[in-house]
Design a protein around this motif. Sequence first.
Motif, PDB file in Angstrom:
ATOM      1  N   ARG A   8      51.512  41.186  49.943  1.00 43.70           N
ATOM      2  CA  ARG A   8      51.769  40.360  48.610  1.00 43.70           C
ATOM      3  C   ARG A   8      50.733  39.341  48.076  1.00 43.70           C
ATOM      4  N   TYR A   9      50.026  38.756  48.817  1.00 48.04           N
ATOM      5  CA  TYR A   9      49.155  37.676  48.569  1.00 48.04           C
ATOM      6  C   TYR A   9      47.880  38.373  48.849  1.00 48.04           C
ATOM      7  N   GLU A  10      47.129  38.606  47.237  1.00 45.80           N
ATOM      8  CA  GLU A  10      45.755  38.807  47.407  1.00 45.80           C
ATOM      9  C   GLU A  10      44.704  37.772  47.196  1.00 45.80           C
ATOM     10  N   LEU A  11      43.842  37.818  48.422  1.00 43.13           N
ATOM     11  CA  LEU A  11      42.701  36.649  48.286  1.00 43.13           C
ATOM     12  C   LEU A  11      41.678  36.987  47.155  1.00 43.13           C
ATOM     13  N   VAL A  12      41.384  36.062  46.211  1.00 45.77           N
ATOM     14  CA  VAL A  12      40.420  36.104  44.908  1.00 45.77           C
ATOM     15  C   VAL A  12      39.140  35.614  45.232  1.00 45.77           C
ATOM     16  N   ASP A  13      39.145  34.091  45.687  1.00 48.64           N
ATOM     17  CA  ASP A  13      37.796  33.541  45.821  1.00 48.64           C
ATOM     18  C   ASP A  13      38.068  32.247  46.610  1.00 48.64           C
ATOM     19  N   PRO A  14      37.230  31.843  47.579  1.00 47.55           N
ATOM     20  CA  PRO A  14      37.335  30.852  48.290  1.00 47.55           C
ATOM     21  C   PRO A  14      37.386  29.540  47.560  1.00 47.55           C
ATOM     22  N   LEU A  15      38.169  28.175  47.732  1.00 45.24           N
ATOM     23  CA  LEU A  15      38.176  27.090  46.824  1.00 45.24           C
ATOM     24  C   LEU A  15      37.726  25.934  47.739  1.00 45.24           C
ATOM     25  N   GLY A  16      37.595  26.032  49.294  1.00 45.08           N
ATOM     26  CA  GLY A  16      37.222  24.749  49.872  1.00 45.08           C
ATOM     27  C   GLY A  16      37.801  25.206  51.351  1.00 45.08           C
ATOM     28  N   GLU A  17      37.115  24.274  52.282  1.00 45.17           N
ATOM     29  CA  GLU A  17      37.305  24.415  53.635  1.00 45.17           C
ATOM     30  C   GLU A  17      38.392  23.325  54.106  1.00 45.17           C
ATOM     31  N   GLY A  18      39.484  23.646  54.962  1.00 54.80           N
ATOM     32  CA  GLY A  18      40.211  22.643  55.471  1.00 54.80           C
ATOM     33  C   GLY A  18      39.990  22.593  56.899  1.00 54.80           C
ATOM     34  N   GLY A  19      40.841  21.626  57.619  1.00 60.03           N
ATOM     35  CA  GLY A  19      40.597  21.241  59.031  1.00 60.03           C
ATOM     36  C   GLY A  19      40.610  22.306  59.891  1.00 60.03           C
ATOM     37  N   PHE A 278      38.284  15.371  36.280  1.00 61.41           N
ATOM     38  CA  PHE A 278      37.695  16.632  35.645  1.00 61.41           C
ATOM     39  C   PHE A 278      38.409  17.666  36.269  1.00 61.41           C
ATOM     40  N   ASP A 279      38.486  19.227  35.654  1.00 57.33           N
ATOM     41  CA  ASP A 279      39.163  20.424  36.528  1.00 57.33           C
ATOM     42  C   ASP A 279      37.827  20.888  37.366  1.00 57.33           C
ATOM     43  N   HIS A 280      38.121  20.966  38.670  1.00 57.54           N
ATOM     44  CA  HIS A 280      37.278  21.304  39.560  1.00 57.54           C
ATOM     45  C   HIS A 280      37.257  22.919  40.340  1.00 57.54           C
ATOM     46  N   VAL A 281      38.187  23.442  39.804  1.00 57.91           N
ATOM     47  CA  VAL A 281      38.470  24.840  40.090  1.00 57.91           C
ATOM     48  C   VAL A 281      37.450  25.915  39.456  1.00 57.91           C
ATOM     49  N   PRO A 282      36.820  26.529  39.941  1.00 57.96           N
ATOM     50  CA  PRO A 282      35.682  27.498  39.320  1.00 57.96           C
ATOM     51  C   PRO A 282      36.163  28.538  38.408  1.00 57.96           C
ATOM     52  N   GLU A 283      35.358  29.178  37.798  1.00 57.76           N
ATOM     53  CA  GLU A 283      35.885  30.106  36.789  1.00 57.76           C
ATOM     54  C   GLU A 283      36.412  31.627  37.637  1.00 57.76           C
ATOM     55  N   PHE A 284      37.110  32.243  36.955  1.00 59.59           N
ATOM     56  CA  PHE A 284      37.390  33.496  37.776  1.00 59.59           C
ATOM     57  C   PHE A 284      36.444  34.401  38.043  1.00 59.59           C
ATOM     58  N   PRO A 285      36.554  35.131  39.235  1.00 63.39           N
ATOM     59  CA  PRO A 285      35.351  35.637  39.542  1.00 63.39           C
ATOM     60  C   PRO A 285      35.638  37.343  38.772  1.00 63.39           C
ATOM     61  N   ALA A 286      34.598  38.113  38.767  1.00 64.34           N
ATOM     62  CA  ALA A 286      34.591  39.569  38.257  1.00 64.34           C
ATOM     63  C   ALA A 286      35.756  40.235  38.580  1.00 64.34           C
ATOM     64  N   GLY A 287      36.788  40.880  37.727  1.00 64.99           N
ATOM     65  CA  GLY A 287      37.795  41.441  37.692  1.00 64.99           C
ATOM     66  C   GLY A 287      39.075  40.821  37.497  1.00 64.99           C
ATOM     67  N   TRP A 288      39.030  39.310  37.539  1.00 61.74           N
ATOM     68  CA  TRP A 288      40.337  38.696  37.267  1.00 61.74           C
ATOM     69  C   TRP A 288      40.239  37.688  36.124  1.00 61.74           C
ATOM     70  N   SER A 289      41.556  37.530  35.516  1.00 68.35           N
ATOM     71  CA  SER A 289      41.564  36.734  34.390  1.00 68.35           C
ATOM     72  C   SER A 289      42.975  35.659  34.830  1.00 68.35           C
ATOM     73  N   ALA A 290      43.268  34.870  33.900  1.00 73.25           N
ATOM     74  CA  ALA A 290      44.158  33.987  33.964  1.00 73.25           C
ATOM     75  C   ALA A 290      45.372  34.682  34.061  1.00 73.25           C
ATOM     76  N   ARG A 291      45.726  35.892  33.732  1.00 71.80           N
ATOM     77  CA  ARG A 291      46.858  36.828  33.864  1.00 71.80           C
ATOM     78  C   ARG A 291      46.891  37.570  35.083  1.00 71.80           C
ATOM     79  N   GLY A 292      45.780  37.389  35.928  1.00 73.13           N
ATOM     80  CA  GLY A 292      45.704  38.219  36.988  1.00 73.13           C
ATOM     81  C   GLY A 292      44.649  39.228  37.007  1.00 73.13           C
ATOM     82  N   PRO A 293      44.805  40.647  38.107  1.00 72.17           N
ATOM     83  CA  PRO A 293      43.593  41.413  37.844  1.00 72.17           C
ATOM     84  C   PRO A 293      43.410  41.905  36.379  1.00 72.17           C
ATOM     85  N   VAL A 294      42.200  42.352  36.280  1.00 76.45           N
ATOM     86  CA  VAL A 294      41.921  42.766  34.855  1.00 76.45           C
ATOM     87  C   VAL A 294      42.235  44.418  34.945  1.00 76.45           C
ATOM     88  N   ASP A 295      42.983  44.703  33.674  1.00 80.35           N
ATOM     89  CA  ASP A 295      43.566  46.121  33.818  1.00 80.35           C
ATOM     90  C   ASP A 295      44.571  46.420  34.687  1.00 80.35           C
TER      91      ASP A 295
END
Length: 411
Positions: A8-19, A278-295
């Motif tokens: 179900r949950y596909e990891l896209v890119d890391p956003l930060g480190e927690g405890g 400001f918005d601190h979330v990075p741009e989508f990595p290659a192969g991803w868009s605001a609508r999910g996986p490309v194609d």
Amino acid sequence: MGDVFAGRYELVDPLGEGGVGTVWRAWDHRQQAYCAAKVLRQVDATSLLRFIREQSLRLDHPHVLAPTGWAGEDDKVLFTLPIIRGGSVSTLVGDFGPLPPRLVALLLDQLLAALGAIHAEGLVHRDVKPANLLLDATGRQRPQLWLGDFGIAAGIDEPRLTQGPYALGTPGYLAPECLRRGWDPDPRADLYSAGMCAVEMLVGLRPDQDTDAVEALAQAELPHSLPPQLVDVVTRLAAPSLTARTQEAAAARRALAESQLCADQVPMEGILGEVEVFDHVPEFPAGWSARGPVDGRGAGSPAGAATPSGAPTPAVVSTAMPGRREAPTRPAPHAPVLSAAQPMARPTSPRQDPPRQDPPRQDPPRQDPPPQDPPRGRFSVQGRVRGLGIALGLILLGLLVLIATVWIVLT
């Protein structure tokens, strides 16, 4: 594409480190939406108990960032949360230095509202600090604060997960009584941490364990004067003595309301000054868009979906069984092991070509048909071993959860 948890949950890119783990941007294939996924670094008895406590928080409050779901696979577990795009109070202070007093009063009031809600549920956060105070990307609009990271939170009457003179929390925001042997979770320790967060917001410097709030505010060289009402609220929250400290979050909120520093009628320009979230979330990595996986591509696509020509087979790291090695040309875990085009070759055994001939077995009166390849749909030996390994991994994870739950109930 990224690793997939529980299909179900596909990891896209890391956003930060927690405890206790790494926070990822993840794609929820069921909801067809992005979420934040916190993946535990290790799974042992203590971290699993803390995971159970954090993911079990289901508090609906406008300033409490509670988990929305969880998943476990093999030796890894994660839980999901909404993505908060504006960074944290720590990044805000790093970007702008000392914050305007009215903005500090507003953020402190929202933090106290969150603490009041979790304390009413019998929970102590134990790690209140600017890095755990997340912000929506509101720009020049009214800020929205979220209290997150409940990884070391504990119930007021629940057993501690550490033994001996250990203190959980972050130095500089840790109440003095937390350093004493045998200290039990107390909501007033969270109030001390909230006061020290306000000190950092006002002076622009991170406190250490010996910082005194009264001295820090009196000696700070600031571009603006500090309202006496705000100084009084902050220093009472951050009082080293338990008896001198504000006893409840609601009392501090009443004092802030009386100061009128962040009243609704105050315009945002007067509260924010030059600050912008400001918005601190990075741009989508290659192969991803605001609508999910490309194609429509992604490791979580349904089995049998076509892979673009020339595209490499996505690696699935976190879902692999410990110690299992995959050949480069082996199909993905969800693909069938056997197919009509690729039958499994039978290994040559000593019985097929033994050094000693046994005429009765080699030439019996009744001729049996030669062995055939396993029919389609039947699992191979490798498939059975793989399935057994996956089943054992899930059973072990379930046993850990059961042992942790029984331990909490019995103690």
